[in-house]
Design an enzyme around this catalytic site. Structure first.
Site, mmCIF file in Angstrom:
data_model
loop_
_atom_site.group_PDB
_atom_site.id
_atom_site.type_symbol
_atom_site.label_atom_id
_atom_site.label_comp_id
_atom_site.label_asym_id
_atom_site.label_seq_id
_atom_site.Cartn_x
_atom_site.Cartn_y
_atom_site.Cartn_z
ATOM 1 N N TYR A 154 0.846 -1.217 0.000
ATOM 2 C CA TYR A 154 0.000 0.000 0.000
ATOM 3 C C TYR A 154 0.875 1.258 0.000
ATOM 4 O O TYR A 154 0.615 2.209 -0.750
ATOM 5 C CB TYR A 154 -0.886 -0.062 1.233
ATOM 6 N N LYS A 158 0.908 4.060 -2.955
ATOM 7 C CA LYS A 158 0.550 5.458 -2.678
ATOM 8 C C LYS A 158 1.735 6.385 -2.937
ATOM 9 O O LYS A 158 1.550 7.516 -3.394
ATOM 10 C CB LYS A 158 0.042 5.601 -1.239
HETATM 11 P P1 NAI Z 1 -13.674 2.170 0.962
HETATM 12 O O1 NAI Z 1 -13.227 0.763 1.031
HETATM 13 O O2 NAI Z 1 -14.876 2.590 1.731
HETATM 14 O O3 NAI Z 1 -13.874 2.641 -0.545
HETATM 15 C C1 NAI Z 1 -13.055 2.211 -1.584
HETATM 16 C C2 NAI Z 1 -13.818 2.341 -2.866
HETATM 17 O O4 NAI Z 1 -12.991 1.886 -3.942
HETATM 18 C C3 NAI Z 1 -15.087 1.522 -2.891
HETATM 19 O O5 NAI Z 1 -16.131 2.280 -3.460
HETATM 20 C C4 NAI Z 1 -14.729 0.340 -3.792
HETATM 21 O O6 NAI Z 1 -15.845 -0.198 -4.477
HETATM 22 C C5 NAI Z 1 -13.776 1.010 -4.758
HETATM 23 N N1 NAI Z 1 -12.941 0.068 -5.472
HETATM 24 C C6 NAI Z 1 -12.071 -0.823 -4.948
HETATM 25 N N2 NAI Z 1 -11.525 -1.561 -5.928
HETATM 26 C C7 NAI Z 1 -12.052 -1.117 -7.097
HETATM 27 C C8 NAI Z 1 -11.900 -1.477 -8.466
HETATM 28 N N3 NAI Z 1 -11.062 -2.463 -8.833
HETATM 29 N N4 NAI Z 1 -12.620 -0.800 -9.409
HETATM 30 C C9 NAI Z 1 -13.477 0.183 -9.050
HETATM 31 N N5 NAI Z 1 -13.657 0.572 -7.770
HETATM 32 C C10 NAI Z 1 -12.972 -0.078 -6.812
HETATM 33 O O7 NAI Z 1 -12.400 3.011 1.429
HETATM 34 P P2 NAI Z 1 -12.162 4.570 1.682
HETATM 35 O O8 NAI Z 1 -11.615 4.668 3.040
HETATM 36 O O9 NAI Z 1 -13.318 5.391 1.288
HETATM 37 O O10 NAI Z 1 -10.937 4.803 0.669
HETATM 38 C C11 NAI Z 1 -10.957 5.658 -0.446
HETATM 39 C C12 NAI Z 1 -9.524 5.995 -0.827
HETATM 40 O O11 NAI Z 1 -8.910 6.698 0.248
HETATM 41 C C13 NAI Z 1 -8.655 4.769 -1.098
HETATM 42 O O12 NAI Z 1 -7.795 5.040 -2.195
HETATM 43 C C14 NAI Z 1 -7.842 4.641 0.178
HETATM 44 O O13 NAI Z 1 -6.610 4.003 -0.048
HETATM 45 C C15 NAI Z 1 -7.666 6.102 0.555
HETATM 46 N N6 NAI Z 1 -7.322 6.293 1.953
HETATM 47 C C16 NAI Z 1 -8.196 5.941 2.955
HETATM 48 C C17 NAI Z 1 -7.835 6.125 4.271
HETATM 49 C C18 NAI Z 1 -8.737 5.765 5.419
HETATM 50 O O14 NAI Z 1 -8.315 5.893 6.568
HETATM 51 N N7 NAI Z 1 -9.975 5.343 5.179
HETATM 52 C C19 NAI Z 1 -6.514 6.668 4.640
HETATM 53 C C20 NAI Z 1 -5.693 7.021 3.525
HETATM 54 C C21 NAI Z 1 -6.097 6.831 2.233
#
Ligand code: NAI
Length: 242
Positions: A154, A158
């Site tokens: 990860y 990133k």
């Molecule tokens: P989440 O798991 O709620 O949302 C992730 C989204 O990405 C979901 O809608 C999922 O369907 C979509 N997704 C995953 N694989 C996919 C694919 N192959 N094709 C299309 N869509 C796909 O997670 P969250 O927390 O909302 O994360 C959003 C972004 O923020 C991610 O890139 C994550 O790495 C980043 N992030 C999140 C943090 C946290 O603490 N929640 C911290 C730092 C970064």
């Protein structure tokens, strides 16, 4: 076709992506949310976007599949004729110590969190170059800035996204396209719900976990109001890493 500006958000059916979609809809954008799995969540998000007065639809495709991405972007163009904001937000975690990390878990995270940004940005940049305007926001992480034990895959993905952000910012500035990244800390979403975060607030200067809305506000700022900002990584982490 429409006079309104258009935002495309990958992984926009829930969590941070959904919050970004709603924030941009409130700012007057029409919004396309991409997602991969949960049809119900996507339909619910589209309904909420429409309640805010946006034209909106959900585009179900896998961001790791180049052909599917190209078809998805072509559909946005057929429906709306332009793309003004792209948020490369889709992401997954497959955490584990590096000694035990399988190639499958390494590749899944690099494909979903980094290669996807190439697949989606590639056709979108061509569109934005013709428009001579656009803003791209890549969803990085503090893990990509500082590294995190148990997240070599990860953190690498990133960090790669941050490198891509800076290179693209330099390449595309003369075409009126800005490229920035947001690096969230710990945000309350499905991604973090199973992590043992008890007591973490004590280590966060602002004494709370982040909300998806905290990230969405930063994305809106970079998309709409940051006309003289490109190639930057905006940490939104409550001061966790200073
Ligand atoms: P989440 O798991 O709620 O949302 C992730 C989204 O990405 C979901 O809608 C999922 O369907 C979509 N997704 C995953 N694989 C996919 C694919 N192959 N094709 C299309 N869509 C796909 O997670 P969250 O927390 O909302 O994360 C959003 C972004 O923020 C991610 O890139 C994550 O790495 C980043 N992030 C999140 C943090 C946290 O603490 N929640 C911290 C730092 C970064």
């Amino acid at each position: 076709m429409t006079d309104k500006k258009i935002a495309l958000i990958t992984g926009g059916s829930r969590g941070i992506g959904k919050a970004c979609a709603l924030e941009l809809a409130k700012a007057g954008y029409n919004v396309v949310i991409n997602y991969i799995g949960n049809d119900e969540a996507a339909a619910q998000t589209v309904a909420e976007l429409k309640e805010l007065g946006a034209e909106a639809y959900s585009a179900k495709f896998d961001v790791t599949n180049k052909e599917a991405v190209e078809a998805g972007v072509a559909e946005v163009m057929a429906k709306f004729g332009r793309i003004d904001v792209l948020v490369n937000n889709a992401g997954i975690t497959r955490d584990g110590l590096f000694m035990r990390m399988s190639a499958e878990n390494w590749e899944a995270v690099i494909n979903t969190n980094l290669n996807s940004a190439y697949y989606v940005s590639s056709p979108v940049v061509k569109i934005m170059m013709k428009q001579r305007s656009g803003a791209i926001i890549n969803m990085a992480s503090i893990s990509g800035v500082f590294g995190n034990a148990g997240q070599a895959n990860y953190s690498a993905a990133k960090a790669g996204l941050i490198g891509m952000t800076k290179a693209l910012a330099k390449e595309l500035a003369s075409r009126g396209i800005r490229v920035n990244a947001v690096a969230p800390g710990f945000i309350k979403t499905d991604m973090t719900k199973d992590l043992k975060l008890d007591g973490i607030e004590a280590h966060i200067p602002l004494k709370r976990l982040g909300e998806a809305q905290d990230i969405a506000k930063a994305v809106k700022f970079l998309a709409l109001d940051a006309e003289y900002i490109t190639g930057q990584v905006l940490q939104v982490d409550g001061g966790l890493v200073i």
